[in-house]
Scaffold this active site. Structure first.
Site, PDB file in Angstrom:
ATOM      1  N   THR A 184      -6.703   3.071   2.159  1.00  0.00           N
ATOM      2  CA  THR A 184      -5.377   2.556   2.483  1.00  0.00           C
ATOM      3  C   THR A 184      -4.355   3.669   2.262  1.00  0.00           C
ATOM      4  O   THR A 184      -4.621   4.620   1.530  1.00  0.00           O
ATOM      5  CB  THR A 184      -4.996   1.377   1.577  1.00  0.00           C
ATOM      6  OG1 THR A 184      -5.004   1.852   0.234  1.00  0.00           O
ATOM      7  CG2 THR A 184      -5.976   0.223   1.711  1.00  0.00           C
ATOM      8  N   GLU A 328      -8.361  -3.179   5.328  1.00  0.00           N
ATOM      9  CA  GLU A 328      -9.365  -4.073   4.727  1.00  0.00           C
ATOM     10  C   GLU A 328     -10.022  -4.996   5.753  1.00  0.00           C
ATOM     11  O   GLU A 328     -10.984  -5.685   5.438  1.00  0.00           O
ATOM     12  CB  GLU A 328      -8.702  -4.945   3.643  1.00  0.00           C
ATOM     13  CG  GLU A 328      -8.210  -4.208   2.413  1.00  0.00           C
ATOM     14  CD  GLU A 328      -6.810  -3.608   2.576  1.00  0.00           C
ATOM     15  OE1 GLU A 328      -6.386  -3.365   3.728  1.00  0.00           O
ATOM     16  OE2 GLU A 328      -6.154  -3.372   1.552  1.00  0.00           O
ATOM     17  N   LYS A 437      14.990 -11.713  -1.667  1.00  0.00           N
ATOM     18  CA  LYS A 437      15.305 -13.011  -2.249  1.00  0.00           C
ATOM     19  C   LYS A 437      16.750 -12.962  -2.720  1.00  0.00           C
ATOM     20  O   LYS A 437      17.083 -12.233  -3.635  1.00  0.00           O
ATOM     21  CB  LYS A 437      14.354 -13.307  -3.414  1.00  0.00           C
ATOM     22  CG  LYS A 437      14.069 -14.777  -3.531  1.00  0.00           C
ATOM     23  CD  LYS A 437      12.876 -15.034  -4.414  1.00  0.00           C
ATOM     24  CE  LYS A 437      12.612 -16.539  -4.461  1.00  0.00           C
ATOM     25  NZ  LYS A 437      11.613 -16.909  -5.432  1.00  0.00           N
ATOM     26  N   TRP A 442      14.938 -17.149   0.491  1.00  0.00           N
ATOM     27  CA  TRP A 442      14.171 -16.068   1.104  1.00  0.00           C
ATOM     28  C   TRP A 442      14.817 -15.662   2.420  1.00  0.00           C
ATOM     29  O   TRP A 442      15.197 -16.508   3.216  1.00  0.00           O
ATOM     30  CB  TRP A 442      12.744 -16.504   1.396  1.00  0.00           C
ATOM     31  CG  TRP A 442      11.946 -16.812   0.170  1.00  0.00           C
ATOM     32  CD1 TRP A 442      12.269 -17.744  -0.783  1.00  0.00           C
ATOM     33  CD2 TRP A 442      10.727 -16.217  -0.234  1.00  0.00           C
ATOM     34  NE1 TRP A 442      11.307 -17.751  -1.753  1.00  0.00           N
ATOM     35  CE2 TRP A 442      10.346 -16.828  -1.454  1.00  0.00           C
ATOM     36  CE3 TRP A 442       9.909 -15.225   0.305  1.00  0.00           C
ATOM     37  CZ2 TRP A 442       9.184 -16.477  -2.121  1.00  0.00           C
ATOM     38  CZ3 TRP A 442       8.758 -14.886  -0.377  1.00  0.00           C
ATOM     39  CH2 TRP A 442       8.396 -15.498  -1.579  1.00  0.00           C
TER      40      TRP A 442
HETATM   41  P1  AMP Z   1      -2.767  -0.675   6.738  1.00  0.00           P
HETATM   42  O1  AMP Z   1      -3.868  -1.034   5.835  1.00  0.00           O
HETATM   43  O2  AMP Z   1      -2.150   0.646   6.447  1.00  0.00           O
HETATM   44  O3  AMP Z   1      -3.197  -0.793   8.162  1.00  0.00           O
HETATM   45  O4  AMP Z   1      -1.576  -1.715   6.510  1.00  0.00           O
HETATM   46  C1  AMP Z   1      -1.770  -3.104   6.645  1.00  0.00           C
HETATM   47  C2  AMP Z   1      -0.449  -3.803   6.559  1.00  0.00           C
HETATM   48  O5  AMP Z   1       0.393  -3.415   7.649  1.00  0.00           O
HETATM   49  C3  AMP Z   1      -0.535  -5.302   6.682  1.00  0.00           C
HETATM   50  O6  AMP Z   1      -0.877  -5.920   5.466  1.00  0.00           O
HETATM   51  C4  AMP Z   1       0.878  -5.652   7.120  1.00  0.00           C
HETATM   52  O7  AMP Z   1       1.775  -5.691   6.025  1.00  0.00           O
HETATM   53  C5  AMP Z   1       1.251  -4.495   7.999  1.00  0.00           C
HETATM   54  N1  AMP Z   1       1.034  -4.860   9.396  1.00  0.00           N
HETATM   55  C6  AMP Z   1      -0.006  -4.549  10.184  1.00  0.00           C
HETATM   56  N2  AMP Z   1       0.169  -5.044  11.424  1.00  0.00           N
HETATM   57  C7  AMP Z   1       1.340  -5.704  11.430  1.00  0.00           C
HETATM   58  C8  AMP Z   1       2.083  -6.438  12.403  1.00  0.00           C
HETATM   59  N3  AMP Z   1       1.646  -6.572  13.643  1.00  0.00           N
HETATM   60  N4  AMP Z   1       3.249  -6.998  12.005  1.00  0.00           N
HETATM   61  C9  AMP Z   1       3.721  -6.869  10.754  1.00  0.00           C
HETATM   62  N5  AMP Z   1       3.079  -6.181   9.801  1.00  0.00           N
HETATM   63  C10 AMP Z   1       1.900  -5.598  10.129  1.00  0.00           C
END
Ligand code: AMP
Length: 538
Positions: A184, A328, A437, A442
């Site tokens: 990540t 993940e 918040k 929210w």
């Molecule tokens: P990563 O592991 O770097 O791909 O990040 C995952 C996170 O990116 C998710 O838990 C979301 O918070 C954010 N994310 C991914 N796709 C979207 C989307 N289409 N809209 C909003 N947030 C997203």
């Protein structure tokens, strides 16, 4: 006796071998680090992949199950590495070139990488930290020559594979064996690793192909980096289908991308919203650019602005497919595609659906839970943390004591606050840690951003919560204006006023030149919060 061939392993080489057999002349086009264009086909590249697999085994002495790192752009040699490692039972550890040096050190040592493959133009970036790598024995430069390269035990990729015999048969890789380590790109703490297995990646590939418009006649260009969540699976999906694959190399500028779309006839591409916002700007200024071959952009990683989906539909006849996922989840987990009866709806009603993060891909289950862990209804109103499970969702972080925080009772806790509509579409309202918040209420930063980005003068907008004496937090918007646009702070507040609840209206709209981005191109809200902590004058 099993009823069916349930013991037939779901290994990636099955998909690979079939693609090469059935589509030997499908093209692979790649922009090299020096800007040149390489053009080849599946059959020719197969020979190189087999040579590379042998070289990794015999020349580089990486045993079955051993990890090799890659520090590279989206290019053909990176693609060869993906398949050579997967097919031969080695693990490809894709290193995000945008990580901080100490994070890079951490993940290389944590993954136990034995060799690192580096693009020539990235050598200077990795050079200063190689001394801190504990398990790396050699570096392979992704090019013809390693002359003058200042890395320990550096050899050239082309020399390496030229001297190797093609691996004739792939070893019997188990479906639960990993093929890739993806970490990540969190902005706090050390990155967490996920070991993608053959089974999970195979099922991810098959299931997403059922939803995405990719056939053997398509031309797939992944902009999303191969060093981030396996380029969302797009190189695997393209290969499995026998599609043409166009790899953009280091030039991800709107101009560079549009040129490739035009010259190569790309039909589907994938990237984060900022990429498509940039391309939109470029196309608006260059009406002669011809991107008529493109049918869809898959867009995710952060929320996709409604206005952008609308613009591409109206001006370019391109469908923006909104996707949600996480490292993940291998990573594609939801896709926003219309149900059959929705195709007759008014465009604005269709947009209401297309702007959501979409429905879970067949095979995955989702639910939302409140702070007490109780499941919430799918009524489009209730919001809570999104939980997800299924055969390509991680069960743990690789070798990491932080696992229990995110995995509970067989579900992955995503950390995303969401609603689910009665039709089953997931709508992310915020990342839990970005939620605002104010006075106990929210406020959805994503809704505010989306609405701001629908204003004609706004290119990008991010909204964060800033400390406030009375209300604990108040929203503040940070906006990048379109070149030459003259919208004022009050213009944008007036634009929001009829569209959001009154208490959501940002206390300030601050115009900035650029919104800081994370290593994967998302708005870096943590940095924005830190940088502008005093913006409300407290
Ligand atoms: P990563 O592991 O770097 O791909 O990040 C995952 C996170 O990116 C998710 O838990 C979301 O918070 C954010 N994310 C991914 N796709 C979207 C989307 N289409 N809209 C909003 N947030 C997203």
């Amino acid at each position: 006796m099993p009823h069916m061939m349930d013991d037939f392993p779901l290994r990636m080489s099955t998909l690979y071998d079939q693609a090469v057999r059935l589509h030997p002349s499908s093209e692979i086009v790649s922009v090299e680090s020096d800007g040149g264009l390489y053009r080849s086909d599946y059959s020719t590249v197969d020979d190189r992949i087999r040579r590379l697999a042998s070289a990794i085994e015999s020349e580089l002495d990486v045993p079955f199950g051993g990890a090799v790192g890659t520090f590279a752009w989206n290019n053909r040699r990176h693609h060869e590495l993906y398949w050579a490692t997967a097919n031969s039972g080695r693990i490809c550890h894709t290193l995000n070139i945008r990580l901080l040096p100490e994070q890079l050190t951490y993940i290389v040592n944590h993954g136990g990488d034995q060799v690192i493959f580096v693009d020539p133009d990235l050598v200077d970036m990795i050079g200063p930290v190689v001394e801190t790598f504990e398990t790396v024995r050699a570096f392979v430069v992704l090019g013809d020559s390693a002359e003058g390269i200042d890395l320990p035990n550096a050899i050239a990729y082309e020399d390496l594979i030229a001297g190797s015999e093609p691996m004739a048969r792939w070893p019997a890789v188990g479906e639960r064996d990993p093929l890739m380590y993806c970490y990540t790109s969190g902005t706090t703490g050390n990155p967490k690793g996920v070991a993608y297995t053959h089974r999970s990646t195979y099922l991810h590939t098959i299931s997403n192909l059922a939803n995405l418009p990719i056939s053997a006649s398509d031309n797939v260009l992944p902009v999303v980096p191969m060093f981030h969540a396996a380029a969302w699976g797009f190189t695997f999906m393209a290969t499995a289908r026998g599609a043409k694959l166009t790899l953009p190399g280091p030039d991800l500028s709107p101009e560079g991308l549009v040129r490739l779309f035009e010259n190569e006839g790309v039909t589907i591409s994938a990237g984060v919203p900022t990429v498509w916002i940039g391309v939109q700007e470029y196309l608006a200024k260059h009406p002669d650019a011809d991107v008529s071959s493109i049918r869809s952009f898959v867009c995710g990683g952060s929320a996709v602005p409604r206005a952008m989906i609308d613009w591409y539909h109206e001006h370019q006849d391109i469908t923006v497919i909104h996707a949600w996922g996480m490292t993940e989840t291998n990573p594609l987990a939801t896709l926003s595609v219309l149900k059959p009866d929705m195709h007759d709806w008014d465009w604005e009603d269709q947009l209401d659906v297309l702007e959501t993060q979409g429905m879970p891909v067949p095979g995955l289950e989702v639910k939302i839970v409140g702070e007490d862990g109780e499941e919430l209804p799918h009524d489009g109103e209730a919001f809570g943390e999104l939980l997800i499970r299924g055969p390509w969702v991680a069960a743990e972080y690789y070798n990491d004591s932080r696992t229990p925080q995110s995995f509970r009772d067989g579900w992955l806790r995503t950390g995303d606050v969401c609603k689910i509509t009665p039709e089953g579409y997931v709508r992310v309202t915020d990342r839990a840690k970005d939620v605002i918040k104010s006075g106990g209420e929210w406020i959805s930063s994503l809704d505010l951003e989306n609405t701001l980005m629908a204003h004609a003068d706004v290119v990008e907008a991010t909204v964060v919560g800033v400390h406030h004496e009375k209300w604990q937090e108040r929203p503040v918007a940070f906006v990048v204006k379109r070149e030459g646009a003259d919208a004022s702070e009050s213009d944008l507040i007036e634009h929001l006023r009829p569209r959001v609840p009154k208490w959501w209206l940002p206390d300030r709209v601050v115009f900035i030149d650029e919104i800081p981005k994370t290593g994967t191109g998302k708005f870096d809200k943590k940095l924005v919060r830190e940088r502008y902590a005093d913006v409300l004058g407290e």
